[in-house]
Design an enzyme around this catalytic site. Structure first.
Site, PDB file in Angstrom:
ATOM      1  CG  ASP A  65      41.781  32.751  34.391  1.00 51.63           C
ATOM      2  OD1 ASP A  65      41.760  33.394  33.334  1.00 51.63           O
ATOM      3  OD2 ASP A  65      40.953  32.912  35.313  1.00 51.63           O
TER       4      ASP A  65
ATOM      5  CD  GLU B 259      44.613  35.768  31.704  1.00 52.77           C
ATOM      6  OE1 GLU B 259      44.038  36.252  30.716  1.00 52.77           O
ATOM      7  OE2 GLU B 259      44.008  35.391  32.729  1.00 52.77           O
TER       8      GLU B 259
END
Length: 790
Positions: A340, A370
């Protein structure tokens, strides 16, 4: 002493140590890094810190065991005897006199709601057969088909058919069917054909009370889990008994074991960029000010958007992350990790993570994340797109995502949702973004939607202007903005108003959603689909459902029968990808050699895979994506052979649906078509073209014919000198070809017969035509046919 004051040798000494609880039946060692502490004690408790269904607010009643400073901020004690079944905390007095009670940051078992660390016997924390559990094989990262899923969403719906609703153990339930005989649960995942289940965070997170009943709760306790509490412990709300520390560990392993037994790997979504809070997080009471990144003025940096970010570039933070990941990979047999907000992790840390896990745990672990932040950060070497080049991990491809669908939460459109001018960006994504940010296709994760933002079905409806017609609900934290009850609004919503039962594929919205994910599943790279896309999952317009309750988030399993044609289409696309390596190329050289874009204009993108790409049994493959609403004709690469269609607007897979023999094919609006060249079947109604070439000097050395537009085999055609003093050649045209381009050239363009290109008109219905070409460069005449063929 803090690490900032230590030299490199001191840092190396402490980063090589094992921290946390080291258990044995004879004695247990507890080791903690608390660099600014003046005194540290181990507190042992017989109870779990829970009374009357509520967590206690004090830590009274424990026995205190002083810990000794071992140097460089490391505190340690050993207590003899078997302490399994007990609980522990650290009592830390800082040098400024502040006193804190803290759970071990390295705790691997905890009481309900993570109130206390738990001492467990590791031998009692594995299911039967765990030692023989093995990872399903993965030859290449691009062989993966990822399925992003939330543990609770998977099974909590009343129509799921599962007994252990909302729990890890739901993944162990097999043989489930709905009334129509459709497979449910884990059998559905196997039938769909995905290779990896990517689970939203399954470590212990803060904002769900584990002691509250976990039955269907339309508007109640729910969270995605991006609020870490104890990084090395499974989430208790997913366990059948959160008060028994061993249960969540065993049942989490049972889930992973069951998926492995069904040939599916498991990815864990990890959140090492921030914690739920600083004060209530796992680090601040132990090492004040160390674990969190600060701005230049000393305030907490907030690149996560939730108030803090971990300082991953600091040695002991980096160590903690690497230790945690290795623990999950080894102890829980996880097959990879999704990071994340990976840009908040410095690139050096990411590189070390990948190298060490691949070298010391398993070489085929899949690692991706990400490549962005949730806000501004002072971190200099952020892991953004491009930093992954050649480093063994992948990043989410938001360029391709935007090109396919448009913006995330609004009405902005992309290729599949009605916007022109995205053909070039789509073509780049289809080729694995190797001419954008990726060195290899294995460095890009291709997707349209995930848990964040509008899901695919809702996004398509919004771009079509159907918010009101669908009855979507303006929501904030799972509640209607106007303060009215949620359930009546959900009951009144009509997100499938235009979908006729049994004719789902006729719906424009369905066509657009299938077109979007067909590009994902047929692109080079690693494809990811959001759980429920294959069932037209809706969240009623909620673009941020992180705490919205089951009514919004649960997967509705009744949709499998209702939209069975959609499921079959996804299943077929995945089967096509998995059975044919041409769609799973990795190396840049392979893609550049075997893949070419053959059309990229007017809302159409098409590519060709040729020369047995990836050693595929199919020599030549064409995929066409039509983003326009009208049918289009697309020119096919020239070949002597017929084409077999395996994907069209109605079906997808590897079975032949129809054949095409012409030079072009018609692709319906808002659809995908995939064809492959069939070497067993010559094209029907081929026209044979015989060329006679006369040169006055009789010198034919190096001269050849260059033709195009044949629909069969364009390019160079050799000329063969003959006994009567001329030269001849034979080539073929497809039945529907009306005109052929023709040039006579010497070698490779050293000379040519005519200054301008010439064309041969093919008379309709003729099976054989003969062309006589004279070297005066004036005439192209049919030899046994009336009329001029020029």
């Amino acid at each position: 002493m803090t690490v900032m004051m230590m030299n490199r040798d001191m840092i190396q000494e402490i980063t090589d140590q094992r921290f946390g609880l080291i258990y044995s039946a004879a004695s247990s060692t507890f080791r903690l890094w608390a660099p600014s502490a003046a005194q540290v004690s181990l507190m042992l408790y017989k109870n779990d810190g829970v009374e009357g269904g509520e967590s206690l607010l004090s830590q009274s009643g424990g026995s205190e065991h002083p810990m000794l400073i071992k140097g460089n901020g490391v505190w340690e004690t050993n207590v003899s005897g078997d302490w399994a079944g007990w609980y522990y905390m650290y009592r830390i007095r800082q040098q400024d006199g502040q006193l804190h009670e803290a759970v071990d940051p390295y705790a691997r078992a905890v009481s309900a709601n993570g109130r206390r660390g738990a001492i467990v016997d590791p031998a009692q924390c594995s299911p039967d057969g765990w030692e023989s559990d093995t990872r399903p094989p993965l030859a290449s990262p691009t062989d993966a088909v990822l399925y992003e899923l939330h543990v609770r969403d998977f099974s909590i719906s009343p129509d799921s058919g599962m007994t252990y609703k909302g729990k890890f153990k739901a993944f162990t339930e097999t043989g489930l069917r709905d009334e129509a005989g459709n497979k449910l649960g884990i059998d559905h995942l196997v039938e769909l054909g995905v290779t990896h289940v990517h689970l939203l965070p399954i470590f212990d997170f803060k904002t769900v009370d584990e002691l509250i009943s976990s039955n269907w709760d339309p508007e109640g306790e729910y969270n995605w889990g991006y609020d870490p509490q104890h990084y090395n412990v499974p989430e208790g709300s997913y366990a059948t008994d959160p008060r028994r520390p061993e249960t969540r560990i065993v049942e989490c392993k049972e889930m992973i074991q069951a998926l492995h037994q069904h040939g599916i790997r498991v990815i864990m979504d990890v959140v090492y960029n921030h914690t739920y809070s600083v004060e209530e997080g796992p680090f601040e009471p132990v090492a004040p000010g160390y674990f969190y990144r600060q701005n230049h003025d000393g305030t907490l940096s907030n690149g996560s958007g939730v108030g803090n970010e971990l300082a991953t570039e600091r040695p002991m933070v980096r160590k903690f992350i690497k230790d945690s990941l290795r623990y999950w990979a080894e102890e829980y047999h996880l097959d990879g990790f999704r990071f994340d907000l990976m840009a908040l992790i410095d690139t050096e840390t990411m590189v070390q993570i990948v190298e060490e896990l691949r070298r010391e745990v398993a070489p085929d672990l899949l690692i991706y994340g990400e490549p962005w932040t949730g806000g501004g950060s002072p971190l200099a070497n952020q892991t953004v797109k491009g930093t992954q080049r050649g480093k063994g991990f992948a990043v989410f491809n938001d360029d391709f995502r935007h090109a396919i669908k448009g913006d995330n939460d609004g009405g902005g459109k992309g290729f599949a949702t009605g916007e022109a001018w995205y053909e070039g960006a789509v073509a780049e994504g289809l080729m694995g973004s190797i001419h954008d940010f990726a060195l290899e296709a294995s460095e890009t994760v291709n997707y349209v939607t995930v848990h964040d933002n509008l899901n695919l079905w809702d996004k398509v409806l919004v771009t079509m202007g159907k918010w009101d017609e669908a009855g979507f609900i303006p929501l904030q934290d799972g509640r209607p903005h106007d303060g009215s009850p949620l359930m009546p609004k959900i009951a009144a919503a009509t997100p499938y108003a235009d979908v006729v039962e049994g004719e789902a594929l006729a719906s424009e919205a369905v066509k657009r959603s299938l077109l979007a994910n067909s590009m994902v599943l047929l692109s080079q790279g690693i494809p990811l689909i959001h759980a429920g896309d294959e069932l037209l999952r809706t969240k009623y317009g909620d673009h941020n459902s992180y705490r919205s309750g089951d009514a919004i988030n649960a997967i509705s399993w009744s949709h499998k029968e209702r939209f069975t044609e959609v499921f079959r289409y996804y299943q077929g696309l995945i089967r096509l990808r998995r059975q044919h390596p041409a769609f799973r190329l990795n190396r840049r050289e392979e893609i550049e050699k075997h893949m070419e874009i053959i059309r990229c204009s007017d809302r159409v993108v098409a590519y060709r895979l040729h020369s047995h790409a990836g050693n595929d049994e199919w020599k030549q493959i064409v995929a066409v994506f039509n983003g326009g609403v009208e049918a289009v004709s697309v020119e096919l690469p020239p070949t002597l052979y017929g084409w077999n269609v395996v994907v069209n607007e109605r079906e997808a897979g590897t079975e032949v649906l129809s054949t095409a023999d012409g030079a072009e094919v018609t692709v319906q609006g808002l659809s995908c078509m995939v064809l492959y060249e069939d070497p067993e079947r010559l094209k029907s109604d081929l026209t044979e073209v015989h060329v006679k070439y006369d040169r006055e000097d009789g010198d034919y050395a190096g001269w050849n014919l260059w033709v195009w537009g044949t629909g069969v085999q364009d390019g160079e055609v050799s000329l063969t000198p003959r006994e009567d003093g001329d030269a001849g050649a034979v080539f073929y045209t497809a039945a529907d070809v009306k005109k052929i381009g023709c040039i006579l050239r010497l070698n490779e363009w050293e000379a040519r017969e005519w200054e301008q290109d010439r064309f041969i008109t093919v008379p309709e219905g003729e099976k054989t035509i003969r062309i006589h070409i004279h070297s005066d460069g004036v005439d192209i005449r049919p030899h046994n046919l009336g009329g001029r063929a020029s």
